[in-house]
Scaffold this motif. Sequence first.
Motif, PDB file in Angstrom:
ATOM      1  N   LEU A 124      -8.676 -12.423   3.207  1.00  0.00           N
ATOM      2  CA  LEU A 124      -9.522 -11.392   3.802  1.00  0.00           C
ATOM      3  C   LEU A 124      -8.669 -10.274   4.395  1.00  0.00           C
ATOM      4  O   LEU A 124      -8.951  -9.082   4.198  1.00  0.00           O
ATOM      5  CB  LEU A 124     -10.412 -12.031   4.874  1.00  0.00           C
ATOM      6  N   SER A 125      -7.604 -10.632   5.084  1.00  0.00           N
ATOM      7  CA  SER A 125      -6.693  -9.645   5.660  1.00  0.00           C
ATOM      8  C   SER A 125      -6.041  -8.798   4.571  1.00  0.00           C
ATOM      9  O   SER A 125      -5.952  -7.575   4.691  1.00  0.00           O
ATOM     10  CB  SER A 125      -5.623 -10.346   6.503  1.00  0.00           C
ATOM     11  N   ALA A 126      -5.579  -9.441   3.502  1.00  0.00           N
ATOM     12  CA  ALA A 126      -4.938  -8.711   2.399  1.00  0.00           C
ATOM     13  C   ALA A 126      -5.919  -7.738   1.753  1.00  0.00           C
ATOM     14  O   ALA A 126      -5.561  -6.597   1.433  1.00  0.00           O
ATOM     15  CB  ALA A 126      -4.393  -9.695   1.369  1.00  0.00           C
ATOM     16  N   ALA A 127      -7.157  -8.173   1.557  1.00  0.00           N
ATOM     17  CA  ALA A 127      -8.165  -7.298   0.956  1.00  0.00           C
ATOM     18  C   ALA A 127      -8.471  -6.110   1.865  1.00  0.00           C
ATOM     19  O   ALA A 127      -8.607  -4.972   1.392  1.00  0.00           O
ATOM     20  CB  ALA A 127      -9.440  -8.089   0.660  1.00  0.00           C
ATOM     21  N   LEU A 128      -8.559  -6.358   3.161  1.00  0.00           N
ATOM     22  CA  LEU A 128      -8.830  -5.284   4.108  1.00  0.00           C
ATOM     23  C   LEU A 128      -7.657  -4.305   4.164  1.00  0.00           C
ATOM     24  O   LEU A 128      -7.858  -3.081   4.179  1.00  0.00           O
ATOM     25  CB  LEU A 128      -9.115  -5.857   5.499  1.00  0.00           C
ATOM     26  N   ALA A 129      -6.427  -4.809   4.166  1.00  0.00           N
ATOM     27  CA  ALA A 129      -5.247  -3.935   4.163  1.00  0.00           C
ATOM     28  C   ALA A 129      -5.234  -3.061   2.911  1.00  0.00           C
ATOM     29  O   ALA A 129      -4.933  -1.858   2.992  1.00  0.00           O
ATOM     30  CB  ALA A 129      -3.968  -4.766   4.254  1.00  0.00           C
ATOM     31  N   GLY A 130      -5.575  -3.644   1.780  1.00  0.00           N
ATOM     32  CA  GLY A 130      -5.649  -2.867   0.541  1.00  0.00           C
ATOM     33  C   GLY A 130      -6.676  -1.753   0.626  1.00  0.00           C
ATOM     34  O   GLY A 130      -6.434  -0.623   0.164  1.00  0.00           O
ATOM     35  N   THR A 131      -7.802  -2.036   1.211  1.00  0.00           N
ATOM     36  CA  THR A 131      -8.842  -1.024   1.393  1.00  0.00           C
ATOM     37  C   THR A 131      -8.349   0.094   2.301  1.00  0.00           C
ATOM     38  O   THR A 131      -8.571   1.276   2.020  1.00  0.00           O
ATOM     39  CB  THR A 131     -10.117  -1.666   1.962  1.00  0.00           C
ATOM     40  N   LEU A 132      -7.699  -0.272   3.382  1.00  0.00           N
ATOM     41  CA  LEU A 132      -7.165   0.742   4.302  1.00  0.00           C
ATOM     42  C   LEU A 132      -6.113   1.611   3.606  1.00  0.00           C
ATOM     43  O   LEU A 132      -6.091   2.830   3.783  1.00  0.00           O
ATOM     44  CB  LEU A 132      -6.590   0.077   5.555  1.00  0.00           C
ATOM     45  N   ARG A 133      -5.255   1.002   2.796  1.00  0.00           N
ATOM     46  CA  ARG A 133      -4.256   1.789   2.054  1.00  0.00           C
ATOM     47  C   ARG A 133      -4.935   2.759   1.099  1.00  0.00           C
ATOM     48  O   ARG A 133      -4.529   3.915   0.975  1.00  0.00           O
ATOM     49  CB  ARG A 133      -3.295   0.863   1.301  1.00  0.00           C
ATOM     50  N   ARG A 134      -5.975   2.297   0.421  1.00  0.00           N
ATOM     51  CA  ARG A 134      -6.715   3.184  -0.497  1.00  0.00           C
ATOM     52  C   ARG A 134      -7.387   4.327   0.252  1.00  0.00           C
ATOM     53  O   ARG A 134      -7.633   5.380  -0.315  1.00  0.00           O
ATOM     54  CB  ARG A 134      -7.733   2.387  -1.314  1.00  0.00           C
ATOM     55  N   ARG A 135      -7.676   4.123   1.519  1.00  0.00           N
ATOM     56  CA  ARG A 135      -8.262   5.174   2.354  1.00  0.00           C
ATOM     57  C   ARG A 135      -7.188   6.117   2.897  1.00  0.00           C
ATOM     58  O   ARG A 135      -7.487   7.028   3.645  1.00  0.00           O
ATOM     59  CB  ARG A 135      -9.031   4.557   3.524  1.00  0.00           C
ATOM     60  N   GLY A 136      -5.924   5.850   2.560  1.00  0.00           N
ATOM     61  CA  GLY A 136      -4.843   6.732   2.983  1.00  0.00           C
ATOM     62  C   GLY A 136      -4.096   6.290   4.217  1.00  0.00           C
ATOM     63  O   GLY A 136      -3.249   7.018   4.737  1.00  0.00           O
ATOM     64  N   VAL A 137      -4.393   5.087   4.722  1.00  0.00           N
ATOM     65  CA  VAL A 137      -3.671   4.571   5.885  1.00  0.00           C
ATOM     66  C   VAL A 137      -2.318   4.053   5.383  1.00  0.00           C
ATOM     67  O   VAL A 137      -2.271   3.189   4.508  1.00  0.00           O
ATOM     68  CB  VAL A 137      -4.456   3.439   6.587  1.00  0.00           C
ATOM     69  N   PRO A 138      -1.226   4.592   5.924  1.00  0.00           N
ATOM     70  CA  PRO A 138       0.097   4.167   5.449  1.00  0.00           C
ATOM     71  C   PRO A 138       0.484   2.792   5.992  1.00  0.00           C
ATOM     72  O   PRO A 138      -0.120   2.290   6.946  1.00  0.00           O
ATOM     73  CB  PRO A 138       1.032   5.247   6.019  1.00  0.00           C
ATOM     74  N   GLU A 139       1.498   2.232   5.376  1.00  0.00           N
ATOM     75  CA  GLU A 139       2.081   0.993   5.895  1.00  0.00           C
ATOM     76  C   GLU A 139       3.087   1.348   6.979  1.00  0.00           C
ATOM     77  O   GLU A 139       3.696   2.405   6.900  1.00  0.00           O
ATOM     78  CB  GLU A 139       2.779   0.211   4.771  1.00  0.00           C
ATOM     79  N   PRO A 140       3.289   0.583   7.967  1.00  0.00           N
ATOM     80  CA  PRO A 140       2.701  -0.734   8.205  1.00  0.00           C
ATOM     81  C   PRO A 140       1.351  -0.701   8.916  1.00  0.00           C
ATOM     82  O   PRO A 140       0.774  -1.749   9.199  1.00  0.00           O
ATOM     83  CB  PRO A 140       3.745  -1.431   9.082  1.00  0.00           C
ATOM     84  N   ALA A 141       0.824   0.498   9.196  1.00  0.00           N
ATOM     85  CA  ALA A 141      -0.434   0.611   9.947  1.00  0.00           C
ATOM     86  C   ALA A 141      -1.591  -0.119   9.253  1.00  0.00           C
ATOM     87  O   ALA A 141      -2.405  -0.770   9.917  1.00  0.00           O
ATOM     88  CB  ALA A 141      -0.792   2.076  10.179  1.00  0.00           C
ATOM     89  N   ALA A 142      -1.656  -0.038   7.919  1.00  0.00           N
ATOM     90  CA  ALA A 142      -2.753  -0.699   7.200  1.00  0.00           C
ATOM     91  C   ALA A 142      -2.699  -2.213   7.397  1.00  0.00           C
ATOM     92  O   ALA A 142      -3.713  -2.845   7.715  1.00  0.00           O
ATOM     93  CB  ALA A 142      -2.698  -0.341   5.718  1.00  0.00           C
ATOM     94  N   SER A 143      -1.537  -2.797   7.227  1.00  0.00           N
ATOM     95  CA  SER A 143      -1.399  -4.246   7.379  1.00  0.00           C
ATOM     96  C   SER A 143      -1.588  -4.679   8.829  1.00  0.00           C
ATOM     97  O   SER A 143      -2.215  -5.717   9.096  1.00  0.00           O
ATOM     98  CB  SER A 143      -0.035  -4.710   6.875  1.00  0.00           C
ATOM     99  N   LEU A 144      -1.036  -3.916   9.767  1.00  0.00           N
ATOM    100  CA  LEU A 144      -1.216  -4.253  11.184  1.00  0.00           C
ATOM    101  C   LEU A 144      -2.685  -4.203  11.584  1.00  0.00           C
ATOM    102  O   LEU A 144      -3.181  -5.097  12.293  1.00  0.00           O
ATOM    103  CB  LEU A 144      -0.398  -3.304  12.060  1.00  0.00           C
ATOM    104  N   THR A 145      -3.393  -3.184  11.135  1.00  0.00           N
ATOM    105  CA  THR A 145      -4.817  -3.061  11.455  1.00  0.00           C
ATOM    106  C   THR A 145      -5.604  -4.217  10.853  1.00  0.00           C
ATOM    107  O   THR A 145      -6.467  -4.810  11.516  1.00  0.00           O
ATOM    108  CB  THR A 145      -5.372  -1.721  10.951  1.00  0.00           C
ATOM    109  N   ALA A 146      -5.299  -4.544   9.600  1.00  0.00           N
ATOM    110  CA  ALA A 146      -6.013  -5.630   8.929  1.00  0.00           C
ATOM    111  C   ALA A 146      -5.764  -6.964   9.631  1.00  0.00           C
ATOM    112  O   ALA A 146      -6.702  -7.724   9.895  1.00  0.00           O
ATOM    113  CB  ALA A 146      -5.605  -5.707   7.467  1.00  0.00           C
ATOM    114  N   GLU A 147      -4.504  -7.251   9.940  1.00  0.00           N
ATOM    115  CA  GLU A 147      -4.180  -8.518  10.615  1.00  0.00           C
ATOM    116  C   GLU A 147      -4.844  -8.583  11.992  1.00  0.00           C
ATOM    117  O   GLU A 147      -5.384  -9.619  12.379  1.00  0.00           O
ATOM    118  CB  GLU A 147      -2.670  -8.687  10.750  1.00  0.00           C
ATOM    119  N   ALA A 148      -4.776  -7.489  12.735  1.00  0.00           N
ATOM    120  CA  ALA A 148      -5.421  -7.451  14.053  1.00  0.00           C
ATOM    121  C   ALA A 148      -6.934  -7.615  13.911  1.00  0.00           C
ATOM    122  O   ALA A 148      -7.574  -8.302  14.718  1.00  0.00           O
ATOM    123  CB  ALA A 148      -5.090  -6.141  14.763  1.00  0.00           C
ATOM    124  N   GLY A 149      -7.492  -6.999  12.883  1.00  0.00           N
ATOM    125  CA  GLY A 149      -8.927  -7.117  12.653  1.00  0.00           C
ATOM    126  C   GLY A 149      -9.362  -8.536  12.351  1.00  0.00           C
ATOM    127  O   GLY A 149     -10.394  -9.004  12.852  1.00  0.00           O
TER     128      GLY A 149
END
Length: 190
Positions: A124-149
């Motif tokens: 679920l975290s990996a899928a959410l991080a992928g969605t955030l990246r597709r929305r233009g959120v750069p790494e590591p922010a996308a992965s950090l947001t997904a994991e925190a979420g």
Amino acid sequence: MGRWEPNARGRLAEAALELYSERGFEQTTVAEIAGRAGLTERTYFRHYADKREVLFGGIELQDLLVGAAAGAPESLTPIGVLAVGLDAVSEMFEGRRAYARKRQAVITANAELRERELIKLASLSAALAGTLRRRGVPEPAASLTAEAGIAVFKVGFERWLEDSEERGMAPVMRELLDELKAVAGGGPGS
């Protein structure tokens, strides 16, 4: 028994949860689950790969969270996108607290099921991080947001299941998301 049985998937899930609660996960067979649901083992395996998957079978949670995040307004921050996803997931659980409590009790009682739950949360975290990246959120922010979420979801879900918690899931999730923002708002090294 006819060739087509309405709501076979739901009946199998309900039968499995009843049997796991009554007899334990290890002591329950797929044949017993199918029999309790009034279906065949073959029908069971058309819907679920194994006897664990009946508790985790739907990717509906992932589809819902990722779909809501993907469709969130572009103007939102990554945490705002996460909030939209958590709101959507909370709606799905509306009216399902008793079922969720029973399911969680079965999972908590079995190490194999706890492991499976952690794998599903990681997915679920990996899928959410992928969605955030597709929305233009750069790494590591996308992965950090997904994991925190996912941490917010996990802690919020556990809190929502407590006997003393009377609020719906959405207010619990929002409260924990606010806590996360407060903790993160201190800035680096604070």
